[in-house]
Design a protein around this motif. Structure first.
Motif, PDB file in Angstrom:
ATOM      1  N   THR A  69      21.008  -0.233  -4.847  1.00 22.12           N
ATOM      2  CA  THR A  69      19.961  -1.075  -5.958  1.00 22.12           C
ATOM      3  C   THR A  69      19.192  -1.972  -5.069  1.00 22.12           C
ATOM      4  O   THR A  69      19.317  -2.642  -4.211  1.00 22.12           O
ATOM      5  N   VAL A  70      17.848  -1.695  -5.395  1.00 27.71           N
ATOM      6  CA  VAL A  70      16.523  -2.604  -4.802  1.00 27.71           C
ATOM      7  C   VAL A  70      15.942  -3.457  -5.750  1.00 27.71           C
ATOM      8  O   VAL A  70      15.506  -3.082  -6.692  1.00 27.71           O
ATOM      9  N   ASN A  71      15.632  -4.489  -5.352  1.00 29.59           N
ATOM     10  CA  ASN A  71      14.754  -5.493  -6.019  1.00 29.59           C
ATOM     11  C   ASN A  71      13.438  -5.261  -5.313  1.00 29.59           C
ATOM     12  O   ASN A  71      13.122  -5.933  -4.313  1.00 29.59           O
ATOM     13  N   THR A  72      12.420  -4.874  -6.196  1.00 32.26           N
ATOM     14  CA  THR A  72      10.968  -4.810  -5.874  1.00 32.26           C
ATOM     15  C   THR A  72      10.089  -5.957  -6.457  1.00 32.26           C
ATOM     16  O   THR A  72       8.830  -5.901  -6.379  1.00 32.26           O
ATOM     17  N   GLY A  73      10.767  -6.720  -6.923  1.00 34.91           N
ATOM     18  CA  GLY A  73      10.337  -7.746  -7.789  1.00 34.91           C
ATOM     19  C   GLY A  73       9.617  -7.472  -9.019  1.00 34.91           C
ATOM     20  O   GLY A  73       8.722  -8.141  -9.815  1.00 34.91           O
ATOM     21  N   SER A  74       9.706  -6.337  -9.579  1.00 30.97           N
ATOM     22  CA  SER A  74       9.442  -5.962 -11.057  1.00 30.97           C
ATOM     23  C   SER A  74      10.301  -6.240 -12.015  1.00 30.97           C
ATOM     24  O   SER A  74       9.748  -6.118 -13.327  1.00 30.97           O
ATOM     25  N   ILE A 149       9.411 -10.308  -1.293  1.00 28.90           N
ATOM     26  CA  ILE A 149       9.657  -9.398  -2.226  1.00 28.90           C
ATOM     27  C   ILE A 149       8.682  -9.124  -3.217  1.00 28.90           C
ATOM     28  O   ILE A 149       7.960 -10.124  -3.661  1.00 28.90           O
ATOM     29  N   GLY A 150       8.298  -7.850  -3.455  1.00 24.47           N
ATOM     30  CA  GLY A 150       7.238  -7.429  -4.375  1.00 24.47           C
ATOM     31  C   GLY A 150       5.723  -7.392  -3.697  1.00 24.47           C
ATOM     32  O   GLY A 150       4.973  -6.940  -4.196  1.00 24.47           O
ATOM     33  N   MET A 151       5.524  -7.955  -2.326  1.00 21.80           N
ATOM     34  CA  MET A 151       4.357  -7.656  -1.705  1.00 21.80           C
ATOM     35  C   MET A 151       4.070  -6.500  -1.502  1.00 21.80           C
ATOM     36  O   MET A 151       4.931  -5.392  -1.040  1.00 21.80           O
ATOM     37  N   PRO A 152       2.672  -5.857  -2.076  1.00 21.70           N
ATOM     38  CA  PRO A 152       2.367  -4.730  -1.523  1.00 21.70           C
ATOM     39  C   PRO A 152       2.361  -4.407  -0.008  1.00 21.70           C
ATOM     40  O   PRO A 152       2.005  -5.532   0.864  1.00 21.70           O
ATOM     41  N   ALA A 153       2.854  -3.357   0.279  1.00 24.99           N
ATOM     42  CA  ALA A 153       3.212  -2.922   1.737  1.00 24.99           C
ATOM     43  C   ALA A 153       1.853  -2.817   2.671  1.00 24.99           C
ATOM     44  O   ALA A 153       1.521  -3.399   3.727  1.00 24.99           O
ATOM     45  N   SER A 154       0.508  -2.436   1.902  1.00 32.76           N
ATOM     46  CA  SER A 154      -0.686  -2.658   2.387  1.00 32.76           C
ATOM     47  C   SER A 154      -1.017  -4.124   3.096  1.00 32.76           C
ATOM     48  O   SER A 154      -1.704  -4.420   3.902  1.00 32.76           O
ATOM     49  N   LYS A 155      -0.774  -4.966   1.870  1.00 31.40           N
ATOM     50  CA  LYS A 155      -0.802  -6.482   2.494  1.00 31.40           C
ATOM     51  C   LYS A 155       0.087  -7.078   3.637  1.00 31.40           C
ATOM     52  O   LYS A 155      -0.342  -7.642   4.685  1.00 31.40           O
ATOM     53  N   TYR A 156       1.365  -6.485   3.452  1.00 29.84           N
ATOM     54  CA  TYR A 156       2.281  -7.023   4.711  1.00 29.84           C
ATOM     55  C   TYR A 156       1.929  -6.270   6.020  1.00 29.84           C
ATOM     56  O   TYR A 156       2.044  -7.043   6.950  1.00 29.84           O
TER      57      TYR A 156
END
Length: 818
Positions: A69-74, A149-156
């Motif tokens: 189970t994964v938390n993506t901030g949604s 958590i929840g940061m877009p990968a493009s920004k990271y």
């Protein structure tokens, strides 16, 4: 070659849009094939987010899968089934959510909600190769613990977008094979409009920190290596490159490797100078020797392939004369930079183009380095690029510069001295350009005027312009910057083809081109260089007649064409792949042959060339619309074009001998010949095997005219005219049952033999075959047009004529009336 727009602007301050820049580059001879807005990673990592693995347990129905189970901030935890062996609770990971599109080269796939062995999976935890951030697929990417958590990968990952300009670089313009080279050309043009210049990164900060690692250099084969420079760096840390560097390399299609290798690649595409970094610990004998080795030496390259070197393959050796690198082409597997590397010897050289070209072709290697070395690099830029790379590596990997620059330069490169007549400038360009303007252009091109007298300029062309060594070359450079579009044409012809004042050849070529374009054809130009392998399996063009190229650019361009067919098929395949399958094409072009022979006066006597005209049709003749149904292209459509062309050139088709042909080019076709058997044109269905090899599924109909021979016969018959007939024509039809091997041409010829005076036309309007006819038979329905220009025909004369024709059909062909 790819040029990143933002990277280009580091070297020249321009306020042009990418499209405006592209237009100028094309005018300058750096033809722009396309401009595309791209991200440093394809897709821009859209739909990917930083997530945290909350729980991870073994899959109940699999021994190699995990249920997480994964938390993506949604707000909701996502159930995801993962096959990576390193996944664990508490990790920060990259998650592709449902609906995200991932890319694998040109392929793409969308993440969907699925059940994997009974467990619901609503996303994907990604490895670096799955999202275009590397090549590792040993497990998922595990991010730093502080990843949000929840940061877009493009920004990271700091994914950027930029415009990439694709340049179709011609072999003579290797000076434009870098960002600085393009900026230099752009500045030369724009200097004519405003005060502007390009700039190179400053290397004045270069200094030697210590002398802890001196590695001497010896050139053992000076004819193959004209200059070799190097410097050492110690105390380095090999690691991942910073984002700015990785992003720039990705923009131009390169995969980042590590900070040191990335720095050498960066400087290569910045300056055009190839570099190579050797692990200093692998340089046995603490010495570099540049030489060729005896033929048969075994050497393992970076791609883990063992290659047998020839005695003309330049090799970078250690002090024990062991090969470490194929000079200017490809590195060795043991001497390159590794994760454990702490000291390097950095190489920058000027190798002989012929040696590098032969080695690259011999081993089938085409690298970014060999591409530049075999065309000619800037000898004066060798040390500059070395300093630039050394400073960049210090910035990225720490360490110190631990030796003086070793620069073995036996014979200094000299500029090309050329005398340029101002009168010849005006004669070749067609317009008078003021002398001061010419000198300004030459100065912008870094071509130095060393003397001026009697209307002649003596100039020194810098060594990096290997393609500018004659007066005509310098004049072309002047015109390039002055602007082709600035030269006003003397006359304007409102036609897609410019008519030439030359008499016959050009006149007839333009005449036929206009006719074909009016009938919906498009003209193509294919390369005269082609694959010799095309002719290894066809009897019509024996392989022994192929003109082979010494030191070809590639195996795809290793011979001169014997036929226009294969270039046309390549064009059809490319258009079909781009969803443009309905084609009518024509091409004028020379074909080349080796006639062989011994005791010739000149080697050139072995060779000859012929001009040919090729027609191709394929796909639909008429697309479906509300008025007409869809119609496919056909053999008879092409036959009509062929015979119309004969008529246009004044060649009477009735006087041409027509023979059926079938060979390994045309599976079924016709040959139009003069009475002595010399061929005007062969046409028909392209052999299915050739179409399959070309990747073409649809039938292709092809006509090949011997244009040189056709021109010899063209126009021999003068144009005549007669008044409209005063007496009416009469039509009679016959339905004949004949043998299957009898052709319409035979029936037509026999009809005119039976009646020469009043028979005007013979046509066929129906063909019937089938099981209702006797075996080996077919039915032709023919029409006959009869007319007497002196009187009205009577039934008696018409019947007598038709009976005579029928009688000859019965006697000659065993025909019967139906």
């Amino acid at each position: 070659m790819y040029i990143a727009y933002s990277w280009l602007k580091d070297y020249i301050d321009i306020d042009l849009t990418p499209e405006e820049t592209g237009k100028i580059l094309t005018q300058l001879g750096l033809e722009v094939a396309g401009i595309e807005e791209v991200e440093t990673v394809k897709g821009g990592l859209k739909g990917l987010f930083v997530g945290e693995v909350i729980t991870c347990k073994p899959h109940p129905n699999s021994d190699h899968l995990s249920v997480t189970t994964v938390n993506t901030g949604s707000g909701d935890l996502l159930p995801i089934v993962c096959g990576a062996p390193n996944v664990a609770a508490g990790q920060k990971v990259v998650v592709a959510t449902v609906g995200t599109t991932l890319y694998d080269g040109d392929k793409e796939f969308k993440i969907k909600k699925a059940k994997i062995r009974g467990e619901v999976s609503e996303g994907m935890i990604c490895a670096e190769d799955e999202i275009g951030l590397g090549t590792n697929h040993e497990g998922i990417m595990v991010l730093k613990p502080d990843a949000q958590i929840g940061m877009p990968a493009s920004k990271y990952f700091n994914i950027e977008s930029d415009y990439v300009i694709e340049i179709d670089l011609t072999p003579n313009r290797i000076d434009g094979a870098s960002h600085i080279g393009v900026a230099r050309d752009l500045a030369a043009y724009m200097k004519q409009l405003k005060a502007i210049d390009y700039k190179r990164p400053d290397v004045s900060e270069f200094k030697v920190d210590n002398h802890n690692l001196e590695i001497p250099v010896e050139i053992g084969t000076p004819e193959a290596c004209h200059r070799y420079a190097g410097v050492t760096l110690t105390g380095l840390t090999v690691k991942e490159s910073p984002d700015w560097l990785k992003n720039r390399l990705r923009l131009i299609g390169l995969n980042p490797i590590n900070n040191i290798v990335d720095a050498t690649n960066y400087v290569l595409f910045e300056t055009g100078q190839p570099l190579h970094a050797f692990d200093a610990d692998e340089i046995k004998g603490n010495k570099i020797i540049v030489k060729t080795l005896p033929g048969g030496y075994k050497f393992q390259t970076l791609d883990e392939v063992e290659r047998e070197l020839g005695d003309e393959d330049l090799t970078i050796c250690n002090g024990l004369s062991e090969g470490m690198c194929i000079g200017g082409v490809f590195g060795g597997i043991h001497s390159g930079v590794k994760d454990s590397t702490t000291s390097i010897f950095l190489e920058s050289a000027w190798f002989d183009p012929v040696y590098i070209r032969k080695t690259a072709r011999r081993h089938g290697l085409n690298t970014d380095a060999s591409f530049r070395f075999e065309r000619g690099i800037d000898p004066d830029g060798v040390v500059y690029a070395l300093k630039r790379a050394a400073l960049l590596i210090k910035e990225l990997a720490g360490g110190t510069i631990s030796s003086d620059i070793v620069d073995v330069y036996p014979e200094t490169a000299k500029p090309f001295r050329v005398e340029v007549s101002l009168a010849n400038v005006e004669r070749l360009i067609g317009v008078r350009i003021p002398a001061e303007k010419i000198k300004s252009i030459l100065d912008a091109l870094e071509i130095k005027v060393v003397d001026e007298s009697g209307g002649t300029l003596t100039v020194d062309v810098p060594p990096f312009r290997v393609d500018v060594q004659r007066e005509a070359d310098v004049i072309e450079e002047i015109l390039r910057i002055y602007g082709y579009n600035t030269v006003e044409p003397e006359t304007h012809v409102h036609s897609t083809i410019q008519y030439s004042p030359k008499p016959d050849p050009e006149k007839y070529k333009n005449l036929v081109s206009d006719m074909l374009m009016a009938q919906g054809f498009n003209e193509i130009w294919s390369n005269s260089l082609t694959r010799a392998s095309y002719y290894e399996s066809v009897d019509v063009f024996p392989a022994d007649n192929t003109v082979h190229i010494y030191n070809p650019l590639s195996q795809d361009l290793n011979a001169m064409r014997q036929s226009l067919l294969f270039g046309g098929l390549e064009t059809i395949a490319r258009n079909t792949n781009y969803q443009n399958p309905d084609l009518k094409l024509f091409e004028f072009g020379n074909t080349y042959f080796n006639r062989g022979g011994e005791n010739l006066k000149s080697p050139a006597d072995k060779y000859f060339e012929e001009m040919h005209l090729a027609l191709f049709i394929t796909g639909k003749k008429q697309k479906e619309n509300w008025v007409t149904p869809e119609t496919k292209s056909s053999f008879f459509e092409l036959k009509a074009y062929v015979e119309n062309l004969f008529a246009k050139l004044g060649i009477l088709v009735e006087k041409v001998r027509v023979e059926k042909i079938s060979n390994d080019l045309l599976s079924n076709g016709l040959s139009y010949q003069r009475g002595d058997g010399k061929t005007y044109c062969d046409m028909g269905f392209v052999n299915a095997a050739l179409l399959k090899n070309a990747g073409i599924d649809a039938p292709v109909f092809y006509a090949d005219f011997n244009w040189d021979f056709l021109l010899q016969q063209a126009g021999k018959k003068g144009i005549t005219f007669t008044g409209l007939p005063k007496f009416p024509s009469v039509r009679r039809d016959l339905a004949l049952l004949i043998d299957e091997n009898i052709s319409f041409e035979q029936l037509k010829a026999l009809a005119f033999k039976a009646e020469r005076k009043i028979l005007r036309e013979v046509d066929i309007f129906d063909v019937f075959t089938g099981d209702k006819l006797p075996a080996g038979k077919k039915s032709y329905a023919l029409s006959f047009i009869l007319r007497d220009d002196e009187k009205t025909l009577t039934d008696k004369i018409i019947d007598k004529t038709m009976n005579r024709i029928v009688g000859m059909y019965e006697r000659e062909f065993g025909a019967t009336l139906r």
